[in-house]
Enzyme design. Structure first.
Site, mmCIF file in Angstrom:
data_model
loop_
_atom_site.group_PDB
_atom_site.id
_atom_site.type_symbol
_atom_site.label_atom_id
_atom_site.label_comp_id
_atom_site.label_asym_id
_atom_site.label_seq_id
_atom_site.Cartn_x
_atom_site.Cartn_y
_atom_site.Cartn_z
ATOM 1 N N ASP A 272 0.862 -1.180 0.000
ATOM 2 C CA ASP A 272 0.000 0.000 0.000
ATOM 3 C C ASP A 272 0.900 1.232 0.000
ATOM 4 O O ASP A 272 2.081 1.154 0.355
ATOM 5 C CB ASP A 272 -0.895 -0.012 1.245
ATOM 6 C CG ASP A 272 -1.764 1.225 1.335
ATOM 7 O OD1 ASP A 272 -2.449 1.550 0.350
ATOM 8 O OD2 ASP A 272 -1.737 1.882 2.395
ATOM 9 N N ASP B 38 -0.091 5.058 0.993
ATOM 10 C CA ASP B 38 -0.250 6.007 2.095
ATOM 11 C C ASP B 38 -0.062 5.323 3.439
ATOM 12 O O ASP B 38 -0.798 4.391 3.773
ATOM 13 C CB ASP B 38 -1.634 6.662 2.048
ATOM 14 C CG ASP B 38 -1.842 7.498 0.801
ATOM 15 O OD1 ASP B 38 -1.025 8.392 0.559
ATOM 16 O OD2 ASP B 38 -2.806 7.233 0.065
#
Length: 252
Positions: free
Chosen positions: A22, A24
């Site tokens: 991922d 963020d």
């Protein structure tokens, strides 16, 4: 190829053939900028449209509410989930309005502050690449390429699947596993031989639903309740920093 026993990785990675990260909060520290923008947008909305129950009008919590309702989700899905949690019907015009305000605030703050990549993540990704392990970056945000480029790490990833790609391909948002499955497909590795690295509850749930070999939760705050939630939602292990997945990181 799988990581060999002589490589400098924690044993939990030894059977993994690809890693999907991922963006963020995992690769870049942009989660704080997202959370701050959501808080400003939601607090203003709650002031202008107070819920019938005054207790539901409390300010947006940048840790608990962010983690539970918006982290890892698309803007529209996050806005709808939070409004519903406060007893506000998430009709389309309300959802679009608060999501648009969050986007305006995020873009402004991103231009002012910029973001950095987490050193532990960069160390792990570089080590994986040195071991010829394919790696991908995934994000529900359309800003992912901009974030990774600004942090100077976009070239470290073989594949990027972001919010723009999700919209183009009609991929469902987290907790559905579509983004991760598309990244694994592009890397040429089946999910049951790949790992997902996530800091969001919706993200670890997506990794588990997708049948990935390993789901790593990242808890930057290192609070007991957050780590426990990540485990309950599907993480196999939880770390405070991805440097812990390197053998030398385990010694620190």
């Amino acid at each position: 190829m799988a990581i060999g026993s002589r490589e400098p990785f924690a044993p939990v990675l030894r059977e993994v053939r690809a890693v999907v990260f991922d963006t963020d909060g995992v690769i870049t520290d942009s989660a704080r900028v997202h959370a701050a923008a959501w808080k400003t947008a939601f607090d203003a909305f709650l002031r202008d449209h107070p819920p019938d129950d005054p207790r539901q009008g409390r300010p947006f919590d940048v840790r608990d509410d962010y983690l539970r309702f918006v982290d890892g989700r698309s803007r529209l899905d996050g806005a709808a989930a939070f409004l519903a949690s406060r007893g506000i019907e998430p009709v389309a015009r309300r959802v679009r309005a608060v999501a648009a305000e969050k986007e305006r605030l995020f873009t402004h703050r991103l231009g002012e502050q910029g973001v950095d990549a987490y050193p532990g993540t960069v160390r792990l990704v570089r080590a994986l690449r040195a071991a010829r392990m394919p790696v991908a970056a995934v994000s529900a945000s359309r800003h992912a390429r901009e974030l990774l480029t600004g942090a100077g790490v976009v070239d470290l990833f073989d594949v990027l699947v972001d919010g723009g790609e999700a919209a183009r391909l009609g991929l469902a948002g987290k907790p559905c596993p579509d983004l991760f499955l598309e990244a694994a497909r592009r890397l040429g590795v089946p999910p049951n031989r790949a790992a997902v690295v996530e800091d969001a509850l919706a993200g670890v749930e997506a990794g588990r639903r997708g049948g990935f070999l390993l789901v790593v939760g990242v808890d930057r705050a290192q609070g007991p309740s957050t780590g426990e939630r990540l485990l309950r939602h599907g993480a196999d292990i939880v770390v405070g920093d991805l440097g812990e997945l390197l053998d030398d990181g385990l010694q620190r």
